[in-house]
Each structure stands twice: as structure tokens, then as C-alpha cells.
Design a protein around this motif. Structure first.
Motif, PDB file in Angstrom:
ATOM      1  N   VAL A  39      30.339  43.142  42.666  1.00 25.21           N
ATOM      2  CA  VAL A  39      31.261  42.253  43.383  1.00 25.21           C
ATOM      3  C   VAL A  39      32.704  42.662  43.117  1.00 25.21           C
ATOM      4  O   VAL A  39      33.526  42.735  44.043  1.00 25.21           O
ATOM      5  CB  VAL A  39      31.025  40.785  42.977  1.00 25.21           C
ATOM      6  N   ILE A  40      33.023  42.932  41.862  1.00 20.88           N
ATOM      7  CA  ILE A  40      34.388  43.356  41.510  1.00 20.88           C
ATOM      8  C   ILE A  40      34.748  44.645  42.236  1.00 20.88           C
ATOM      9  O   ILE A  40      35.849  44.790  42.781  1.00 20.88           O
ATOM     10  CB  ILE A  40      34.509  43.544  39.983  1.00 20.88           C
ATOM     11  N   ARG A  41      33.804  45.581  42.267  1.00 22.96           N
ATOM     12  CA  ARG A  41      34.067  46.849  42.953  1.00 22.96           C
ATOM     13  C   ARG A  41      34.186  46.638  44.451  1.00 22.96           C
ATOM     14  O   ARG A  41      35.048  47.236  45.110  1.00 22.96           O
ATOM     15  CB  ARG A  41      32.947  47.845  42.649  1.00 22.96           C
ATOM     16  N   GLY A  42      33.327  45.777  45.031  1.00 25.79           N
ATOM     17  CA  GLY A  42      33.397  45.519  46.464  1.00 25.79           C
ATOM     18  C   GLY A  42      34.697  44.855  46.893  1.00 25.79           C
ATOM     19  O   GLY A  42      35.169  45.070  48.016  1.00 25.79           O
ATOM     20  N   LEU A  43      35.283  44.063  46.008  1.00 31.88           N
ATOM     21  CA  LEU A  43      36.556  43.411  46.318  1.00 31.88           C
ATOM     22  C   LEU A  43      37.761  44.304  46.040  1.00 31.88           C
ATOM     23  O   LEU A  43      38.904  43.895  46.284  1.00 31.88           O
ATOM     24  CB  LEU A  43      36.694  42.112  45.505  1.00 31.88           C
ATOM     25  N   GLY A  44      37.514  45.498  45.540  1.00 29.89           N
ATOM     26  CA  GLY A  44      38.612  46.416  45.260  1.00 29.89           C
ATOM     27  C   GLY A  44      39.451  46.028  44.058  1.00 29.89           C
ATOM     28  O   GLY A  44      40.639  46.353  44.002  1.00 29.89           O
ATOM     29  N   LEU A  45      38.831  45.357  43.078  1.00 32.24           N
ATOM     30  CA  LEU A  45      39.574  44.882  41.914  1.00 32.24           C
ATOM     31  C   LEU A  45      39.422  45.783  40.697  1.00 32.24           C
ATOM     32  O   LEU A  45      40.006  45.480  39.653  1.00 32.24           O
ATOM     33  CB  LEU A  45      39.110  43.462  41.545  1.00 32.24           C
ATOM     34  N   THR A  94      27.877  41.322  38.998  1.00 30.18           N
ATOM     35  CA  THR A  94      29.293  40.996  38.873  1.00 30.18           C
ATOM     36  C   THR A  94      30.149  42.242  39.031  1.00 30.18           C
ATOM     37  O   THR A  94      31.186  42.219  39.698  1.00 30.18           O
ATOM     38  CB  THR A  94      29.574  40.333  37.511  1.00 30.18           C
ATOM     39  N   TRP A 107      43.485  41.795  37.887  1.00 27.23           N
ATOM     40  CA  TRP A 107      42.787  40.708  38.590  1.00 27.23           C
ATOM     41  C   TRP A 107      41.305  40.685  38.234  1.00 27.23           C
ATOM     42  O   TRP A 107      40.667  39.637  38.272  1.00 27.23           O
ATOM     43  CB  TRP A 107      42.957  40.840  40.091  1.00 27.23           C
ATOM     44  N   ALA A 108      40.758  41.849  37.894  1.00 27.49           N
ATOM     45  CA  ALA A 108      39.345  41.906  37.513  1.00 27.49           C
ATOM     46  C   ALA A 108      39.083  41.149  36.217  1.00 27.49           C
ATOM     47  O   ALA A 108      37.952  40.726  35.954  1.00 27.49           O
ATOM     48  CB  ALA A 108      38.904  43.363  37.365  1.00 27.49           C
TER      49      ALA A 108
END
Length: 294
Positions: A132-138, A129, A143-144
Motif C-alpha cells: 500500500v505504501i509503495r502503491g501510494l508513492g510514499l 502495508t 509520510w510513510a
């Protein structure tokens, strides 16, 4: 009054219920009264008395210590923003997904529901998780804290089942009047769903307000910290543990550690308790009161 309950046995049963429920309510309230009492106690009284509800000498030093810096008010504002915006996103996604899934003519709804149930049984875990949060730039954004839990699977299923119980005749009448799917949802379904909306709005809001671990993982900027993280720093500082020492006034005399912990619980709990009465009135209302007659 029903004659069946106006008998000696019925009166004994009522008395037993009142006593049992009164004791049960007292047991649930006592821990919170104990916490409030300890938050206002002095160090000498906390050391001398193992249990008390009302301190002999009141002291507000623990609350003065917590609110000794303006950063606590900023963290309260952050928590309010996260709670309000997160609850709005939760309800938006939950309601708009639950409604089509409640329609029997929706193609593929069984497949979607199986995927929803699958998400309740299996999860990626903390590290995937985070990736994924890091990959989406959140990372380091609100937003995270909001998007990963935008839809609660269990809440979605309950709301979907609730929508299925609404009379089909209401929707058919609305479509005859020219309503689209969105019009039916907005004008017919949602007004009849105030109890379930209020209930899950409270559930989502409490979840966002108490969310601690996600903020600890994803937020690095102390200016974005919610109240729970700030309260954690206060507790760590009162214990002498390394923390963000700039968050509090170091010239302030530190009150008892136990009083600080109790005051932290009160400060973190009171705001959500204030919101509850505004939503509670919807819980007991009839869902279809006045919607269909005959």
C-alpha cells in the motif's frame, strides 16, 4: 488532618507506603543508572566489574565516538521533524474524529466505531502495508512514517469517551451564543481537554521518536534516516557488522562495545525525557475545574 490517619495504625500504614513506594521507585531507576554508569566506563572496568552504578574512572570516549560525525546531528534533526509533525497529524486526526463520534446525534457513529474496533483486532500485516505504501508513492518519504499510524484506534476510543463526559450544557450555551461545531470544538471542548491532549501527545511523540522498524522498511536515503536508524548503524559498526561505514569517522579509536551500546540508549532516551516535564503538569489537573459551578 483526618483523625483516622493520625493513629498508630495510620502512621504505620503511611510508613509502609513510603518504604514500599521508595523501594519500587529505586528498582525502576536502577537500570537506567546502570546504563548511564556503563556508558562512561572504561573497557577495563566493564570487564572487571559485572555491576556498578558509578564508574571509578570516567570516560566520554563512547559519546565522542557517537558524535564523531555530523550525520548524527542530521539524524537528530530528522527525528525531531518526524516526531513534531507526526504528533501534530496524530492529534489533528484523532481529535477531529473523536469529537463527532462522541456526539449522540451523529448518524452512523456505531458503524464507524465498530470499524475502529475491527482495526484493533485485525491488521493487514507487514507485506500488504508495504505494498500500500509503495502503491501510494510514499516510499522513501517521511509520510510513510506518519500517515499509516495517523490515528491510534485505542487512543481514539479513549478521547471519544473523554469528550462524552463533558457537560452537554457547555455546548448548548456555546451554540446559543452562535458557535458552530468547529467553534464548539475549538473554544469549548479542546480547552477543557488539555490533560487528555497532553497525555496522548506524549504517547504519540514517544511512538514516533522510538519508531525504528518503519524507517528501516520505508527509508532508503541515508540522509533521511532518523536517530534510531543512525544509532543502529553505530552499534553494528562497533560490532564489526557490515553497515554504512561512511557515517562515522574511521580514524577515531573505538571505545568498548558495551559502553557504545549503553551510550546509544542514553542518547536515544534523554531527548524524550526532557520533553516529559513540560507535559506532566497537565496530567493531574482537574478537567472541569472552574467550568461549572452549582
Amino acid at each position: 488532618m483526618n483523625k483516622r490517619f493520625n493513629t498508630p495504625g495510620g502512621r504505620v500504614f503511611d510508613a509502609f507506603n513510603y518504604v514500599f513506594l521508595g523501594l519500587f521507585g529505586l528498582v525502576t531507576v536502577l537500570p537506567f543508572l546502570y546504563i548511564i554508569g556503563n556508558s562512561f566506563a572504561t573497557e577495563a572496568e566493564i570487564t572487571a566489574r559485572s555491576f556498578f552504578l558509578i564508574p571509578k574512572e570516567f570516560s566520554i570516549s563512547a559519546y565522542q565516538y557517537i558524535f564523531s560525525s555530523s550525520t548524527i546531528f542530521r539524524s537528530i534533526g530528522n527525528s525531531i521533524f518526524i516526531t513534531v509533525s507526526g504528533t501534530f497529524v496524530n492529534l489533528l486526526f484523532t481529535l477531529t474524529m473523536a469529537y463527532p463520534l462522541s456526539r449522540k446525534d451523529f448518524w452512523g457513529r456505531n458503524v464507524v466505531m465498530n470499524l475502529v474496533i475491527f482495526s484493533m483486532l485485525f491488521g493487514g500485516g507487514m507485506i500488504p502495508t508495504y505494498l500500500v505504501i509503495r502503491g501510494l508513492g510514499l516510499l522513501d518519504s517521511y509520510w510513510a512514517l506518519i500517515l499509516p499510524g495517523a490515528i491510534g484506534a485505542f487512543n481514539l476510543i479513549v478521547v471519544k469517551n473523554f469528550f462524552q463526559e463533558l457537560p452537554a450544557g457547555l455546548e448548548e450555551a456555546a451554540r446559543i451564543d452562535g458557535c458552530t461545531d468547529i467553534g464548539v470544538l475549538w473554544r469549548i471542548v479542546l480547552p477543557l481537554s488539555k490533560p487528555v491532549i497532553a497525555t496522548f501527545a506524549l504517547f504519540y511523540a514517544v511512538g514516533h521518536w522510538n519508531n525504528f522498524f518503519s524507517a528501516l522498511l520505508y527509508l532508503t536515503d541515508s540522509a533521511k534516516w532518523p536517530l534510531q536508524i543512525m544509532l543502529r548503524q553505530i552499534v553494528l559498526l562497533s560490532q564489526g557488522t557490515v553497515g554504512d561505514m561512511a557515517n562515522l569517522d574511521q580514524n577515531f579509536v573505538q571505545p568498548p562495545e558495551q559502553a557504545i551500546k549503553m551510550a546509544v540508549i542514553v542518547v536515544g532516551t534523554i531527548p524524550i525525557l526532557i520533553v516529559y516535564p513540560f507535559l506532566q503538569k497537565h496530567f493531574a489537573k482537574g478537567v472541569l475545574l472552574g467550568s461549572i459551578k452549582g
